[in-house]
Design a protein around this motif. Structure first.
Motif, PDB file in Angstrom:
ATOM      1  N   GLY A 268       4.064   9.047   1.275  1.00  0.00           N
ATOM      2  CA  GLY A 268       4.835   9.389   2.481  1.00  0.00           C
ATOM      3  C   GLY A 268       6.227   8.786   2.515  1.00  0.00           C
ATOM      4  O   GLY A 268       6.707   8.211   1.544  1.00  0.00           O
TER       5      GLY A 268
ATOM      6  N   VAL B 273       1.226   7.403  14.682  1.00  0.00           N
ATOM      7  CA  VAL B 273       0.077   8.332  14.621  1.00  0.00           C
ATOM      8  C   VAL B 273      -1.135   7.614  15.207  1.00  0.00           C
ATOM      9  O   VAL B 273      -1.073   6.420  15.527  1.00  0.00           O
TER      10      VAL B 273
ATOM     11  N   GLY C  46       3.386   0.588   5.582  1.00  0.00           N
ATOM     12  CA  GLY C  46       4.469   1.322   6.254  1.00  0.00           C
ATOM     13  C   GLY C  46       4.108   1.683   7.686  1.00  0.00           C
ATOM     14  O   GLY C  46       4.654   2.644   8.223  1.00  0.00           O
ATOM     15  N   GLU C  47       3.208   0.937   8.299  1.00  0.00           N
ATOM     16  CA  GLU C  47       2.800   1.285   9.660  1.00  0.00           C
ATOM     17  C   GLU C  47       3.922   1.035  10.671  1.00  0.00           C
ATOM     18  O   GLU C  47       4.690   0.086  10.557  1.00  0.00           O
TER      19      GLU C  47
ATOM     20  N   LYS D  57      11.030   6.568  13.727  1.00  0.00           N
ATOM     21  CA  LYS D  57      10.920   7.380  12.507  1.00  0.00           C
ATOM     22  C   LYS D  57      12.299   7.807  11.999  1.00  0.00           C
ATOM     23  O   LYS D  57      12.568   7.788  10.804  1.00  0.00           O
TER      24      LYS D  57
ATOM     25  N   CYS E 190      -5.646  10.539   2.775  1.00  0.00           N
ATOM     26  CA  CYS E 190      -6.042  10.435   4.182  1.00  0.00           C
ATOM     27  C   CYS E 190      -6.135  11.796   4.856  1.00  0.00           C
ATOM     28  O   CYS E 190      -6.775  11.946   5.884  1.00  0.00           O
TER      29      CYS E 190
ATOM     30  N   LEU F  71       0.882  -1.170   0.000  1.00  0.00           N
ATOM     31  CA  LEU F  71       0.000   0.000   0.000  1.00  0.00           C
ATOM     32  C   LEU F  71       0.917   1.216   0.000  1.00  0.00           C
ATOM     33  O   LEU F  71       1.514   1.566   1.014  1.00  0.00           O
ATOM     34  N   LEU F  72       1.043   1.806  -1.178  1.00  0.00           N
ATOM     35  CA  LEU F  72       2.044   2.853  -1.367  1.00  0.00           C
ATOM     36  C   LEU F  72       1.399   4.232  -1.329  1.00  0.00           C
ATOM     37  O   LEU F  72       0.615   4.592  -2.200  1.00  0.00           O
ATOM     38  N   SER F  73       1.727   5.000  -0.304  1.00  0.00           N
ATOM     39  CA  SER F  73       1.234   6.376  -0.221  1.00  0.00           C
ATOM     40  C   SER F  73       2.340   7.261  -0.786  1.00  0.00           C
ATOM     41  O   SER F  73       3.295   6.773  -1.374  1.00  0.00           O
TER      42      SER F  73
ATOM     43  N   PHE G 259      -3.999   4.790  -3.315  1.00  0.00           N
ATOM     44  CA  PHE G 259      -5.334   5.384  -3.224  1.00  0.00           C
ATOM     45  C   PHE G 259      -5.230   6.897  -3.302  1.00  0.00           C
ATOM     46  O   PHE G 259      -4.372   7.502  -2.662  1.00  0.00           O
TER      47      PHE G 259
ATOM     48  N   ASP H 173      -2.364  14.027   0.748  1.00  0.00           N
ATOM     49  CA  ASP H 173      -2.618  12.588   0.636  1.00  0.00           C
ATOM     50  C   ASP H 173      -4.115  12.385   0.828  1.00  0.00           C
ATOM     51  O   ASP H 173      -4.779  13.221   1.437  1.00  0.00           O
TER      52      ASP H 173
ATOM     53  N   ASP I 243       7.214   6.437   4.784  1.00  0.00           N
ATOM     54  CA  ASP I 243       7.290   5.085   5.332  1.00  0.00           C
ATOM     55  C   ASP I 243       7.039   3.955   4.327  1.00  0.00           C
ATOM     56  O   ASP I 243       7.797   2.986   4.288  1.00  0.00           O
TER      57      ASP I 243
ATOM     58  N   ILE J 286       1.663  -5.281   2.263  1.00  0.00           N
ATOM     59  CA  ILE J 286       2.786  -4.624   2.951  1.00  0.00           C
ATOM     60  C   ILE J 286       2.361  -3.177   3.237  1.00  0.00           C
ATOM     61  O   ILE J 286       1.887  -2.485   2.337  1.00  0.00           O
TER      62      ILE J 286
ATOM     63  N   GLN K 284      -2.146   4.224  14.178  1.00  0.00           N
ATOM     64  CA  GLN K 284      -1.163   3.145  14.319  1.00  0.00           C
ATOM     65  C   GLN K 284      -0.910   2.765  15.780  1.00  0.00           C
ATOM     66  O   GLN K 284       0.143   2.241  16.123  1.00  0.00           O
TER      67      GLN K 284
ATOM     68  N   MET L 225      -9.285   0.439   2.649  1.00  0.00           N
ATOM     69  CA  MET L 225      -8.036   0.312   1.876  1.00  0.00           C
ATOM     70  C   MET L 225      -7.532  -1.132   1.916  1.00  0.00           C
ATOM     71  O   MET L 225      -7.138  -1.694   0.892  1.00  0.00           O
TER      72      MET L 225
HETATM   73  P1  ATP Z   1       3.494   6.791   4.937  1.00  0.00           P
HETATM   74  O1  ATP Z   1       4.658   7.635   5.297  1.00  0.00           O
HETATM   75  O2  ATP Z   1       3.878   5.492   4.323  1.00  0.00           O
HETATM   76  O3  ATP Z   1       2.471   7.570   4.156  1.00  0.00           O
HETATM   77  P2  ATP Z   1       2.179   7.399   7.374  1.00  0.00           P
HETATM   78  O4  ATP Z   1       3.081   7.441   8.514  1.00  0.00           O
HETATM   79  O5  ATP Z   1       1.786   8.661   6.726  1.00  0.00           O
HETATM   80  O6  ATP Z   1       2.796   6.396   6.311  1.00  0.00           O
HETATM   81  P3  ATP Z   1      -0.602   6.563   7.424  1.00  0.00           P
HETATM   82  O7  ATP Z   1      -1.010   7.697   6.580  1.00  0.00           O
HETATM   83  O8  ATP Z   1      -1.358   6.245   8.665  1.00  0.00           O
HETATM   84  O9  ATP Z   1       0.910   6.608   7.888  1.00  0.00           O
HETATM   85  O10 ATP Z   1      -0.587   5.279   6.549  1.00  0.00           O
HETATM   86  C1  ATP Z   1      -0.162   4.035   7.056  1.00  0.00           C
HETATM   87  C2  ATP Z   1       0.092   3.115   5.888  1.00  0.00           C
HETATM   88  O11 ATP Z   1      -1.096   2.970   5.127  1.00  0.00           O
HETATM   89  C3  ATP Z   1       1.095   3.664   4.917  1.00  0.00           C
HETATM   90  O12 ATP Z   1       2.413   3.368   5.295  1.00  0.00           O
HETATM   91  C4  ATP Z   1       0.711   2.967   3.644  1.00  0.00           C
HETATM   92  O13 ATP Z   1       1.190   1.641   3.614  1.00  0.00           O
HETATM   93  C5  ATP Z   1      -0.814   2.933   3.759  1.00  0.00           C
HETATM   94  N1  ATP Z   1      -1.388   4.127   3.085  1.00  0.00           N
HETATM   95  C6  ATP Z   1      -1.704   5.315   3.625  1.00  0.00           C
HETATM   96  N2  ATP Z   1      -2.185   6.166   2.691  1.00  0.00           N
HETATM   97  C7  ATP Z   1      -2.169   5.485   1.530  1.00  0.00           C
HETATM   98  C8  ATP Z   1      -2.535   5.795   0.182  1.00  0.00           C
HETATM   99  N3  ATP Z   1      -2.993   6.983  -0.162  1.00  0.00           N
HETATM  100  N4  ATP Z   1      -2.395   4.842  -0.757  1.00  0.00           N
HETATM  101  C9  ATP Z   1      -1.910   3.618  -0.443  1.00  0.00           C
HETATM  102  N5  ATP Z   1      -1.552   3.282   0.802  1.00  0.00           N
HETATM  103  C10 ATP Z   1      -1.675   4.187   1.780  1.00  0.00           C
END
Ligand code: ATP
Ligand code: MG
Length: 394
Positions: free
Chosen positions: A190, A296, A290-291, A324, A348, A186-188, A212, A346, A192, A288, A299, A271
């Protein structure tokens, strides 16, 4: 000029038993692939090492740079090749030392000698002394320092050749890509999740990605950012598919029908459910994320329990116990950090509750989820998935 080669040493692969050659073959195939752009390169496996030969000397540093990103490699050393005879070993050692002294101010050295071929008539400590003597004779300004030398010169005598080298360029280790199934990250955008994907790939797992967005609330720039991150990952993880999903209709349904403070948890459960479906369809055996525990509100232990409960597929969270600051270090090492910190929105963060629950109760979450037509929402999201191929950029 004397021929040189690159010595590639296996990391954990060296510890493998019967199936070692499977891992070695995968690693060699990967090395060949990352070197595709260079001409006339010969990659061979010999006596527990991999040798890269016949390359263009001017391209040596670029070749090392590419190869050092291949998982499974412990270290790399450029080496001069000598015949396995004393005179030629002396000669090559002097040549090597001369080239070092052209670039650096060297005063002291030490020879580290090793015979992999026990038929070689001189024992290692004697060989070290003899090569040391030959270098001293040739380079009058040098002296030997066995405790803290400026240069360690390694002499490694093998069956059909001796190798003279100096330093070891450290690789990432891990296991060769393609030796451990496929996972869907799950690739954001961010910091992580790219690190999480990279860490799983380092254990040999091929990856696909799912991203997403909430277009038009999230911008094209945010989308381009994820594309850029994915392309960085492709350097290590090879080409892969990225599935892109618009989460907006689901987020709107959650805003409308679920308690505001639970928004993030419900979103994350959707998601995971969508990712699970896409994983099944694409032969990905794990998700997979990045939690990282406690990073936060979404998490905390309770939030992760509530998120994890949404799916049956195993969810890998390689960063779960990492700080971190250490995650950021890896992001910098693998060159994703600068992209990750670009300040685009993002999905979220588009609908962030004012006071998110930090300790959600699973039964309460499951109860409020009843108000949503989960199946239909997921079905609609899946109908509109856009899949792109992530390829390496030149
Ligand atoms: P990251 O740095 O990876 O964005 P984060 O610390 O911002 O992580 P969250 O936003 O709570 O943490 O997201 C936790 C995890 O959920 C992310 O590491 C990622 O694997 C998944 N995730 C979050 N937002 C998305 C997105 N827009 N698309 C896909 N996966 C997401
Ligand atoms: Mg994030």
């Amino acid at each position: 000029m004397r021929e040189e080669l690159l010595i590639i040493r296996f990391g954990e692969v060296a510890l493998k038993g019967k199936n070692k050659s499977f891992f070695e073959r995968k690693m060699i195939a990967r090395i060949k692939k990352v070197l595709k752009g260079f001409d006339k390169i010969n990659v061979t496996r010999e006596e527990g090492l991999v040798f890269i030969r016949e390359y263009n000397i001017e391209e040596r540093e670029d070749i090392i740079k590419e190869v050092s990103k291949v998982f499974g490699i412990a270290s790399i050393s450029p080496a001069l090749i000598a015949k396995p005879f004393l005179e030629d070993i002396y000669d090559a050692s002097n040549e090597f030392m001369t080239s070092v002294m052209e670039k650096e101010d060297v005063k002291t050295f030490k020879i580290e000698a090793k015979r992999a071929d026990k038929n070689f008539p001189v024992k290692s400590p004697d060989l070290a002394r003899m090569v040391g003597g030959a270098v001293l004779k040739f380079q009058k300004v040098l002296s030997v320092d066995v405790k803290n030398p400026d240069v360690y010169l390694h002499v490694d005598v093998r069956r059909d050749k001796a190798l003279i080298y100096r330093s070891k360029i450290v690789g990432f280790g891990g296991l060769p890509l393609g030796t451990n199934g496929k996972g869907l990250v799950l690739l954001s955008g961010g910091i992580d999740s790219p690190v999480a994907a990279w860490m799983m790939a380092k254990r040999g797992m091929r990856i696909e990605a799912i991203h997403f967005h909430s277009y038009p609330y999230t911008s094209q720039r945010a989308r381009d950012k994820v594309q850029a991150l994915a392309e960085k990952l492709a350097i290590y993880c090879d080409e892969f598919k990225m599935h892109v999903v618009n989460l907006l209709p689901i987020q709107e349904a959650i805003v409308k029908d679920a308690p505001e403070e639970e928004m993030t948890i419900h979103t994350r459960r959707f998601m995971m459910k969508i990712a699970e479906k896409i994983a099944e369809k694409n032969n990905c055996k794990m998700l997979i994320t990045g939690e990282s525990l406690g990073q936060v509100a979404s998490q905390t232990t309770e939030s992760i329990v509530a998120t994890d409960n949404a799916v049956n597929i195993p969810v890998m969270r390689p960063l779960i116990a990492m700080d971190k600051i250490d995650i950021m270090e890896i992001a910098k090492d693998i060159d994703t950090y600068e992209i990750s910190i670009l300040p685009y929105e993002d999905c979220c963060t588009v609908f962030l509750p004012k006071r998110p629950v930090t300790r959600p109760k699973l039964d309460k979450i499951l109860e409020s989820e009843q108000a949503l037509d989960t199946e239909k929402l997921i079905e609609n999201a899946l109908e509109n998935v856009e899949t792109v191929k992530i390829v390496l950029r030149d």
